[in-house]
Design an enzyme around this catalytic site. Sequence first.
Site, short mmCIF file in Angstrom:
data_model
loop_
_atom_site.label_atom_id
_atom_site.label_comp_id
_atom_site.label_asym_id
_atom_site.label_seq_id
_atom_site.Cartn_x
_atom_site.Cartn_y
_atom_site.Cartn_z
N GLY A 106 0.84 -1.21 0.00
CA GLY A 106 0.00 0.00 0.00
C GLY A 106 0.87 1.25 0.00
O GLY A 106 0.61 2.21 -0.74
N TYR A 149 6.68 -20.13 7.95
CA TYR A 149 7.65 -19.30 7.23
C TYR A 149 7.44 -19.46 5.72
O TYR A 149 7.30 -18.49 4.98
CB TYR A 149 9.05 -19.71 7.63
N TYR A 163 -0.04 -7.08 -6.89
CA TYR A 163 0.08 -5.61 -6.92
C TYR A 163 0.78 -5.14 -8.18
O TYR A 163 0.49 -4.07 -8.70
CB TYR A 163 0.81 -5.09 -5.67
N ARG A 190 20.87 -21.35 13.85
CA ARG A 190 21.17 -21.95 12.56
C ARG A 190 22.52 -22.65 12.60
O ARG A 190 23.32 -22.46 13.53
CB ARG A 190 21.11 -20.90 11.47
N1 UDP Z 1 21.56 -28.00 11.70
C1 UDP Z 1 22.38 -28.84 12.41
N2 UDP Z 1 22.80 -28.44 13.65
C2 UDP Z 1 22.47 -27.25 14.19
C3 UDP Z 1 21.65 -26.38 13.45
C4 UDP Z 1 21.20 -26.79 12.20
O1 UDP Z 1 22.71 -29.94 11.96
O2 UDP Z 1 22.92 -26.98 15.33
C5 UDP Z 1 21.11 -28.44 10.37
C6 UDP Z 1 19.61 -28.30 10.09
O3 UDP Z 1 18.91 -29.44 10.55
C7 UDP Z 1 19.61 -28.19 8.58
C8 UDP Z 1 20.93 -27.48 8.26
O4 UDP Z 1 21.73 -27.60 9.43
O5 UDP Z 1 19.63 -29.45 7.98
C9 UDP Z 1 20.78 -25.99 7.99
O6 UDP Z 1 19.98 -25.47 8.99
P1 UDP Z 1 19.79 -23.94 9.27
O7 UDP Z 1 18.99 -23.82 10.52
O8 UDP Z 1 21.10 -23.25 9.22
O9 UDP Z 1 18.94 -23.39 8.05
P2 UDP Z 1 17.85 -24.10 7.08
O10 UDP Z 1 18.63 -24.47 5.89
O11 UDP Z 1 17.25 -25.28 7.77
O12 UDP Z 1 16.86 -23.02 6.85
#
Ligand code: UDP
Length: 314
Positions: A106, A149, A163, A190
């Site tokens: 918007g 997500y 849009y 992550r």
């Molecule tokens: N992962 C892992 N150990 C951790 C955190 C993540 O083995 O402590 C794995 C997770 O299961 C995935 C990959 O790392 O397979 C990447 O995960 P991340 O959370 O970085 O991002 P995603 O690609 O899942 O969005």
Amino acid sequence: MQRKKRVLITGGAGFIGSHLADKLINEGYTIIVMDNLITGSLKNIEHLFPLKEFEFYNHDVTKFVHIPGELDFILHFASPASPNDYLRIPIHTLKVGSLGTHNLLGLAKEKRSVFLIASTSEIYGDPLENPQAEEYWGNVNPIGPRGVYDEAKRFMESMTMAYHRYHNIDIRIARIFNTFGPRMRLDDGRAIPNFMVQALKNEDITVYGDGNQFRSFCYIDDLVEGIYKLMLSNYIYPINLGFPDMITLNLIAEEIIKLCNSKSKIVYKPLPEDDPKIRKPDITKAKRILNWEPKINRQEGLKRTLEYFRSILK
Ligand code: UDP
């Protein structure tokens, strides 16, 4: 004298948003960062506060957004992005991708701004095609834990395209693959931040599943360059931005242990539900249309990121 172009970055206190703010300040833009700081941090942008080209609004974009004056670009980067975060705040995640996107569209319509969205490789879900090209529609579980997500981002793309079609808004859609670098939160959850913090503390490295899942990790500076090129292009369809080589989680864990000279050992934990088995961007389009590809190799990126994590842990 021509006025400087004004850019609104939502989520500009976050990992990618704050690097983008730095880049655009350096390129001569005036920047407005909007963030409600639920996952972002003022630490990431505190160095920008003294600049007259910089403004900050502490605001939640799921509420009506008002910005006085002209706006040339809106870059919508507000969203929890780490699986840990969006599992913790699922409804906010859905709202920022849907209601937030609607509010900002918007605003883009009112100001006739170019509207660029931070979409994601998660819109491909647990992909059945590899590598993933932009034409692939994906394999998403809408009601799984990651669905909050994935579906928010898919809705964001649909709304943005609507849009464009109905209101003629000039749009850009970046599909961002795994990215890493300084300013990721230590407790972000992550893989790379977890492994680095664990390695630096000589604690166990937590690999989920058997560690044979593949990811492709892009260094932040490369990604930001890609986003900047996309912003300046006139390409309105989705474009993948990511590192084209993939690696298993086991291997990246080993690389990080070695780089940190750490005594850490790998331990295996359960694989989160719907965790994609493989992810690798096809970046043919980005190469051809934006003349972009990542330049920083993983070792170099990991070294730079490690310096940051070391300095924060001190
Ligand atoms: N992962 C892992 N150990 C951790 C955190 C993540 O083995 O402590 C794995 C997770 O299961 C995935 C990959 O790392 O397979 C990447 O995960 P991340 O959370 O970085 O991002 P995603 O690609 O899942 O969005």
